[in-house]
Design an enzyme around this catalytic site. Structure first.
Site, PDB file in Angstrom:
ATOM      1  N   ASP A  90       2.788   5.066  -5.463  1.00  0.00           N
ATOM      2  CA  ASP A  90       2.026   6.299  -5.253  1.00  0.00           C
ATOM      3  C   ASP A  90       2.927   7.501  -5.504  1.00  0.00           C
ATOM      4  O   ASP A  90       3.600   7.992  -4.606  1.00  0.00           O
ATOM      5  CB  ASP A  90       1.461   6.330  -3.829  1.00  0.00           C
ATOM      6  N   SER A 102     -12.844   4.262   4.753  1.00  0.00           N
ATOM      7  CA  SER A 102     -13.452   3.871   6.021  1.00  0.00           C
ATOM      8  C   SER A 102     -14.714   4.682   6.260  1.00  0.00           C
ATOM      9  O   SER A 102     -14.809   5.842   5.837  1.00  0.00           O
ATOM     10  CB  SER A 102     -12.460   4.077   7.176  1.00  0.00           C
ATOM     11  N   ASP A 137       0.853  -1.193   0.000  1.00  0.00           N
ATOM     12  CA  ASP A 137       0.000   0.000   0.000  1.00  0.00           C
ATOM     13  C   ASP A 137       0.893   1.249   0.000  1.00  0.00           C
ATOM     14  O   ASP A 137       1.823   1.357   0.815  1.00  0.00           O
ATOM     15  CB  ASP A 137      -0.859  -0.050   1.280  1.00  0.00           C
ATOM     16  N   GLY A 140      -8.952   5.614   1.272  1.00  0.00           N
ATOM     17  CA  GLY A 140      -9.643   6.439   2.272  1.00  0.00           C
ATOM     18  C   GLY A 140     -11.112   6.116   2.405  1.00  0.00           C
ATOM     19  O   GLY A 140     -11.950   7.000   2.539  1.00  0.00           O
TER      20      GLY A 140
END
Ligand code: G3H
Ligand code: 13P
Ligand code: ZN
Length: 312
Positions: free
Chosen positions: A104, A216, A82, A214
């Site tokens: 990223d 959650s 990640d 993002g």
């Protein structure tokens, strides 16, 4: 079954109008909670390790724990890096046996993002590993990087085709209003994802798997449990689950969830200590934490992702 890439998972998810859960893992109990839920509901899963998690647990332990989960469950499990921050980090994970990596470089200028992503794709594909890239910037905290809401930016749909063609990436994370952490929206405001951007991205990249970071939802029961047992969290607001479900029915094939697991674990352990102030056996407080992670993940699989019953 050995660890798998996400290629088949995403193909079926796209066609089936559901998404695969990508859950962050940091220790044995989190891995067990997630994969026991997936086993019970026969769901494929992506277990993802951040650079910070790899530094915390060291480069060997999490891989071996994920391999153990695969042996115990027999499920299709993809081991994913990640937020890889460099070619070197991605290469190191590929060499260690990860089946998927994220590079990223979304904070870098467009051309630089393309160049570094392309470099990772070349190495990864030569080793049978798939690559997630990112265009657009999410607000919030990831590893040591904190991006303020003002510095975040939505993905520009007019860029996605060129980016995917020139990099050869296998999936693309886009920014449509989600953000990392537990404080995603201003208290009193109504959270709304930019489905117009997602629709336009989907139109320009038909059949291509999109990723939401993002994601959650910040279950209020756990915020309450933390605050009722010695914690002091300010108002925390997450992404509404019905909006995630809608995204999963569109081109979104991977939905990243970390903060919700942290809230479940921390709330449960705080409550345990409140109720059993004299206990000091880690197994006693980690057991209910693991059980609540499992329940939370089961709920996500069925009500948010729609991937229950989808493991072959
Ligand atoms: O997006 C970031 C993930 O929540 C991982 O967080 O870097 O603290 O492990 P971490
Ligand atoms: P949350 O902080 O919303 O759980 O997002 C996790 C994530 O995107 C990991 O990459
Ligand atoms: Zn993320």
């Amino acid at each position: 079954m050995p660890l798998v890439t996400s290629t088949e998972m995403f193909k079926k998810a796209y066609e089936g109008g559901y998404a695969i859960g990508a859950f962050n893992v940091n220790n044995m109990e989190i891995i067990q909670g997630i994969t026991e839920a997936c086993k019970e509901l026969n769901a494929p899963v992506i277990l993802q390790v951040s650079k910070g998690a790899r530094a915390y647990a060291n480069r060997t332990y999490l891989i071996k724990l994920v391999e153990a989960a695969e042996i115990e469950t027999g499920l299709p499990i993809c081991l994913h890096l990640d937020h890889g921050d460099s070619f070197e980090t991605c290469k190191s994970c590929i060499d260690d046996g990860f089946t998927s990596v994220m590079i990223d470089a979304s904070s870098k200028p467009f051309e630089e993002n393309i160049a570094i992503t392309r470099q990772v794709v070349e190495y990864a594909h030569a080793h049978g590993v798939v690559v997630e890239a990112e265009l657009g910037t999410l607000a919030g905290i990831e590893d040591e990087v904190k991006v303020s809401a003002e510095d975040s930016s939505y993905t520009r749909p007019e860029d996605v085709q060129e980016f995917v063609e020139r990099t050869g990436c296998d999936s693309l994370a886009i920014a449509i209003g989600t953000s990392h952490g537990a404080y995603k929206f201003k208290p009193g405001t109504k959270p709304q994802l930019r489905f117009d951007i997602l629709e336009e991205v989907q139109r320009r990249l038909p059949g291509f798997p999109i990723v939401l970071h993002g994601s959650s939802s910040v279950p209020q029961e756990y915020v309450k449990m933390i605050n009722e047992n010695g914690g002091n969290m300010p108002d925390a607001i997450g992404v509404p689950e019905d909006q995630l479900r809608k995204a999963a029915s569109m081109a979104v094939c991977k939905i990243n969830i970390d903060s919700d697991l942290r809230l479940a674990m921390t709330g449960t352990i705080r409550k345990y200590f409140h109720d059993h102030p004299a206990d000091f056996d880690p197994r006693q407080y980690l057991k209910p934490a693991r059980a609540n992670i499992k329940e939370l993940v089961k709920h996500k699989l069925v009500d948010v992702l729609g991937c229950d019953g989808k493991a072959e």
